[in-house]
Design a protein around this motif. Structure first.
Motif, PDB file in Angstrom:
ATOM      1  N   TRP A 115       0.813  -1.224   0.000  1.00 44.90           N
ATOM      2  CA  TRP A 115       0.000   0.000   0.000  1.00 44.90           C
ATOM      3  C   TRP A 115       0.844   1.270   0.000  1.00 44.90           C
ATOM      4  O   TRP A 115       0.383   2.329   0.403  1.00 44.90           O
ATOM      5  N   GLU A 116       2.075   1.194  -0.433  1.00 44.29           N
ATOM      6  CA  GLU A 116       2.967   2.353  -0.326  1.00 44.29           C
ATOM      7  C   GLU A 116       3.516   2.813  -1.675  1.00 44.29           C
ATOM      8  O   GLU A 116       4.577   3.422  -1.737  1.00 44.29           O
ATOM      9  N   GLU A 117       2.784   2.537  -2.746  1.00 37.46           N
ATOM     10  CA  GLU A 117       3.276   2.917  -4.061  1.00 37.46           C
ATOM     11  C   GLU A 117       3.384   4.432  -4.244  1.00 37.46           C
ATOM     12  O   GLU A 117       4.130   4.905  -5.108  1.00 37.46           O
ATOM     13  N   GLU A 118       2.673   5.204  -3.420  1.00 37.71           N
ATOM     14  CA  GLU A 118       2.760   6.671  -3.512  1.00 37.71           C
ATOM     15  C   GLU A 118       3.910   7.232  -2.684  1.00 37.71           C
ATOM     16  O   GLU A 118       4.279   8.394  -2.855  1.00 37.71           O
ATOM     17  N   ARG A 119       4.476   6.415  -1.786  1.00 40.03           N
ATOM     18  CA  ARG A 119       5.491   6.938  -0.864  1.00 40.03           C
ATOM     19  C   ARG A 119       6.873   6.358  -1.086  1.00 40.03           C
ATOM     20  O   ARG A 119       7.871   6.959  -0.685  1.00 40.03           O
ATOM     21  N   ARG A 120       6.949   5.203  -1.727  1.00 41.77           N
ATOM     22  CA  ARG A 120       8.231   4.548  -1.906  1.00 41.77           C
ATOM     23  C   ARG A 120       8.414   4.101  -3.346  1.00 41.77           C
ATOM     24  O   ARG A 120       7.456   3.884  -4.072  1.00 41.77           O
ATOM     25  N   GLY A 121       9.673   3.990  -3.745  1.00 43.44           N
ATOM     26  CA  GLY A 121       9.965   3.469  -5.070  1.00 43.44           C
ATOM     27  C   GLY A 121      10.607   4.454  -6.019  1.00 43.44           C
ATOM     28  O   GLY A 121      11.272   4.059  -6.967  1.00 43.44           O
ATOM     29  N   ALA A 165      10.236   8.144   0.390  1.00 37.00           N
ATOM     30  CA  ALA A 165      11.160   7.598   1.382  1.00 37.00           C
ATOM     31  C   ALA A 165      12.549   7.433   0.767  1.00 37.00           C
ATOM     32  O   ALA A 165      12.675   6.986  -0.370  1.00 37.00           O
ATOM     33  N   ALA A 166      13.562   7.794   1.522  1.00 34.93           N
ATOM     34  CA  ALA A 166      14.943   7.719   1.015  1.00 34.93           C
ATOM     35  C   ALA A 166      15.516   6.332   1.264  1.00 34.93           C
ATOM     36  O   ALA A 166      16.399   6.131   2.092  1.00 34.93           O
ATOM     37  N   ASP A 167      14.988   5.349   0.547  1.00 34.51           N
ATOM     38  CA  ASP A 167      15.480   3.977   0.600  1.00 34.51           C
ATOM     39  C   ASP A 167      16.224   3.709  -0.698  1.00 34.51           C
ATOM     40  O   ASP A 167      15.620   3.760  -1.778  1.00 34.51           O
ATOM     41  N   PHE A 168      17.513   3.419  -0.609  1.00 38.85           N
ATOM     42  CA  PHE A 168      18.271   3.161  -1.831  1.00 38.85           C
ATOM     43  C   PHE A 168      19.544   2.408  -1.502  1.00 38.85           C
ATOM     44  O   PHE A 168      19.967   2.341  -0.342  1.00 38.85           O
ATOM     45  N   VAL A 169      20.132   1.834  -2.523  1.00 39.21           N
ATOM     46  CA  VAL A 169      21.393   1.116  -2.359  1.00 39.21           C
ATOM     47  C   VAL A 169      22.397   1.638  -3.380  1.00 39.21           C
ATOM     48  O   VAL A 169      22.029   2.164  -4.439  1.00 39.21           O
ATOM     49  N   VAL A 170      23.667   1.487  -3.039  1.00 45.67           N
ATOM     50  CA  VAL A 170      24.765   1.837  -3.944  1.00 45.67           C
ATOM     51  C   VAL A 170      25.404   0.525  -4.391  1.00 45.67           C
ATOM     52  O   VAL A 170      25.860  -0.262  -3.563  1.00 45.67           O
ATOM     53  N   LEU A 171      25.419   0.290  -5.706  1.00 50.63           N
ATOM     54  CA  LEU A 171      25.947  -0.945  -6.264  1.00 50.63           C
ATOM     55  C   LEU A 171      27.291  -0.707  -6.927  1.00 50.63           C
ATOM     56  O   LEU A 171      27.567   0.386  -7.442  1.00 50.63           O
ATOM     57  N   ALA A 172      28.110  -1.733  -6.943  1.00 49.94           N
ATOM     58  CA  ALA A 172      29.441  -1.617  -7.536  1.00 49.94           C
ATOM     59  C   ALA A 172      29.387  -1.618  -9.059  1.00 49.94           C
ATOM     60  O   ALA A 172      30.331  -1.169  -9.708  1.00 49.94           O
ATOM     61  N   GLN A 173      28.287  -2.143  -9.639  1.00 50.39           N
ATOM     62  CA  GLN A 173      28.132  -2.170 -11.086  1.00 50.39           C
ATOM     63  C   GLN A 173      26.718  -1.780 -11.460  1.00 50.39           C
ATOM     64  O   GLN A 173      25.791  -1.866 -10.645  1.00 50.39           O
ATOM     65  N   ASP A 174      26.540  -1.372 -12.700  1.00 50.81           N
ATOM     66  CA  ASP A 174      25.251  -0.964 -13.216  1.00 50.81           C
ATOM     67  C   ASP A 174      24.502  -2.201 -13.735  1.00 50.81           C
ATOM     68  O   ASP A 174      24.922  -2.808 -14.721  1.00 50.81           O
ATOM     69  N   PRO A 175      23.387  -2.589 -13.110  1.00 54.05           N
ATOM     70  CA  PRO A 175      22.673  -3.788 -13.563  1.00 54.05           C
ATOM     71  C   PRO A 175      22.039  -3.640 -14.944  1.00 54.05           C
ATOM     72  O   PRO A 175      21.656  -4.634 -15.555  1.00 54.05           O
ATOM     73  N   LEU A 176      21.960  -2.413 -15.438  1.00 55.63           N
ATOM     74  CA  LEU A 176      21.414  -2.191 -16.777  1.00 55.63           C
ATOM     75  C   LEU A 176      22.486  -2.306 -17.861  1.00 55.63           C
ATOM     76  O   LEU A 176      22.152  -2.438 -19.042  1.00 55.63           O
TER      77      LEU A 176
END
Length: 322
Positions: free
Chosen positions: A268-274, A281-292
Motif C-alpha cells: 500500500w505504499e506505491e505513492e510513498r516509496r519506489g 522515502a529515502a530507501d536506496f542502495v549503492v551498487l558496484a556495477q550498473d545492472p542495466l
C-alpha cells in the motif's frame, strides 16, 4: 538482508505470534534495518474453524485494514494455504511447531477456506494464500468469498504463482488480486513444482504483466538476494538441466523496476516509496556495477557497497570488500 541490498520485505507466508513479538523486540531496540510487513499465519491444521474465528476476532484490531505499526514494522492481514493434507495433519499435531520462519503449513479444504475467508473479509482482514500447490482451488475459494464479501479493492494476495492459464489470468484480474512470483524456483527446477516440465510456461511473469495484474518479485530465500532474483527473472536458468526455461520476454529496465518498485503496491505504499524524488522515502542502495549495463550473468553477483533506509545508512561494505 541489508548487505544484499534489500531495504524492505513482505513476509507473505505469515508468521506466528512468538515471531511477531521477536520482530517487535528487535524494532524497539533500534536494530531493525529492513522494513518489514507481516501477516499472521493461521494454524488451521491445529484448530477447527471456531478456534480460528476466535483468533481472527482477537487479532483483527491489529491486522485489519492496512494493519498496525509504523514505517519500519507493520503487521497486516492473515495467511493460509492449500498444501498436502497429510503433511498438514502431522504438523498440526505438534502445535505450536515453529517451522518455516513461523509459517504454519496448512491444507484448507474448500468449505473451510470459504468460511474463514468470508469472516476475514467481514473483519477487514486481507488474505494471503500460497497458490503453488493448487491455483485453481484457491481461485474458486476467492470467487466464492467475493460473492459474499467483496474483496476487489482489498488487494488480496496469491503467493508463488507457478503457472496460470489465460482464463485464470482473467479471473485473477477480475478479483483484484496481487501476485507474487519467485523466479528463483527455476534455478533447481527438477524439485520445485514441476517447473522442469512446465519450462517456458512456468513462473509467468510476462503473462501476469500483460494481463494487467500487479506483481511483486519474491526471493523466498532461495537464495535471499533480490539481485539473484532479478537475474533469474531475466535468465530463467535451470541449473539442473543447464538450460533456459524459455525466454523471459522482459526488458532489463522493466525487470529492474518490478524487482525494486512494483512491490510497493503490495504494501500500500506505491505513492510513498519506489521513486528517488522529493517526498518519497529515502530507501536506496549503492551498487558496484550498473545492472542495466553489465553482462547479464554478472547481475546476480553485483556487490552492494552501501544501503540506506529512510536516509539512514544501514550497511556499508568493509574496505576489504570493496
Amino acid at each position: 538482508y541489508s548487505a544484499a541490498g534489500t531495504t524492505a520485505a513482505y513476509e507473505g507466508h505469515g508468521v506466528t505470534p512468538p515471531l511477531i513479538e521477536a520482530y517487535r523486540e528487535v524494532h524497539a531496540a533500534g536494530e531493525l534495518t529492513v522494513r518489514m510487513q507481516i501477516p499472521l499465519s493461521l494454524p488451521t491444521a491445529a484448530f477447527d474453524n471456531r478456534k480460528i474465528a476466535e483468533l481472527l476476532y482477537h487479532w483483527s484490531n491489529v491486522l485489519a485494514g492496512r494493519g498496525s505499526g509504523d514505517g519500519m514494522l507493520r503487521f497486516e492481514g492473515v495467511c493460509v494455504d492449500v498444501g498436502d493434507a497429510q503433511t498438514a495433519q502431522v504438523i498440526g499435531q505438534h502445535y505450536p511447531y515453529e517451522q518455516w520462519a513461523g509459517h504454519f503449513y496448512q491444507s484448507l479444504p474448500h468449505e473451510r477456506f470459504v468460511e474463514l475467508g468470508i469472516l476475514a473479509a467481514e473483519l477487514g482482514l486481507r488474505l494471503n494464500c500460497l497458490v503453488c500447490y493448487d491455483l485453481e482451488r484457491v481461485l474458486r475459494a476467492y470467487e466464492a468469498i467475493a460473492e459474499r464479501a467483496p474483496i476487489q479493492e482489498r488487494r488480496w494476495v496469491i503467493i508463488h504463482v507457478i503457472d496460470a492459464t489465460p482464463a485464470q489470468l482473467r479471473r485473477i484480474k477480475q478479483l483484484g488480486l496481487v501476485a507474487t512470483v519467485t523466479p528463483n524456483f527455476m534455478y533447481m527446477a527438477s524439485d520445485r513444482f514441476g517447473l522442469d516440465r512446465l519450462r517456458g510456461r512456468g513462473v509467468p511473469i510476462r503473462e501476469l504483466i500483460d494481463a494487467g495484474i500487479p506483481i511483486a518479485l519474491s526471493s523466498d530465500n532461495v537464495p535471499h538476494s533480490m539481485l539473484f532474483t532479478l537475474w533469474q527473472a531475466l535468465s530463467r536458468w535451470d541449473n539442473d538441466s543447464k538450460s533456459k526455461l524459455g525466454e523471459s520476454r522482459l526488458g532489463r529496465e522493466e525487470a529492474l523496476r518490478i524487482a525494486t518498485t512494483s512491490g510497493h503496491y503490495l504494501t500500500w505504499e506505491e505513492e510513498r516509496r519506489g521513486a528517488l524524488q522529493v517526498g518519497s522515502a529515502a530507501d536506496f542502495v549503492v551498487l558496484a556495477q550498473d545492472p542495466l549495463a553489465c553482462a547479464e550473468e554478472r547481475i546476480k553477483d553485483i556487490r552492494v557497497e552501501r544501503a540506506f533506509v529512510e536516509g539512514r545508512e544501514v550497511y556499508a561494505a568493509k574496505p576489504d570488500q570493496t
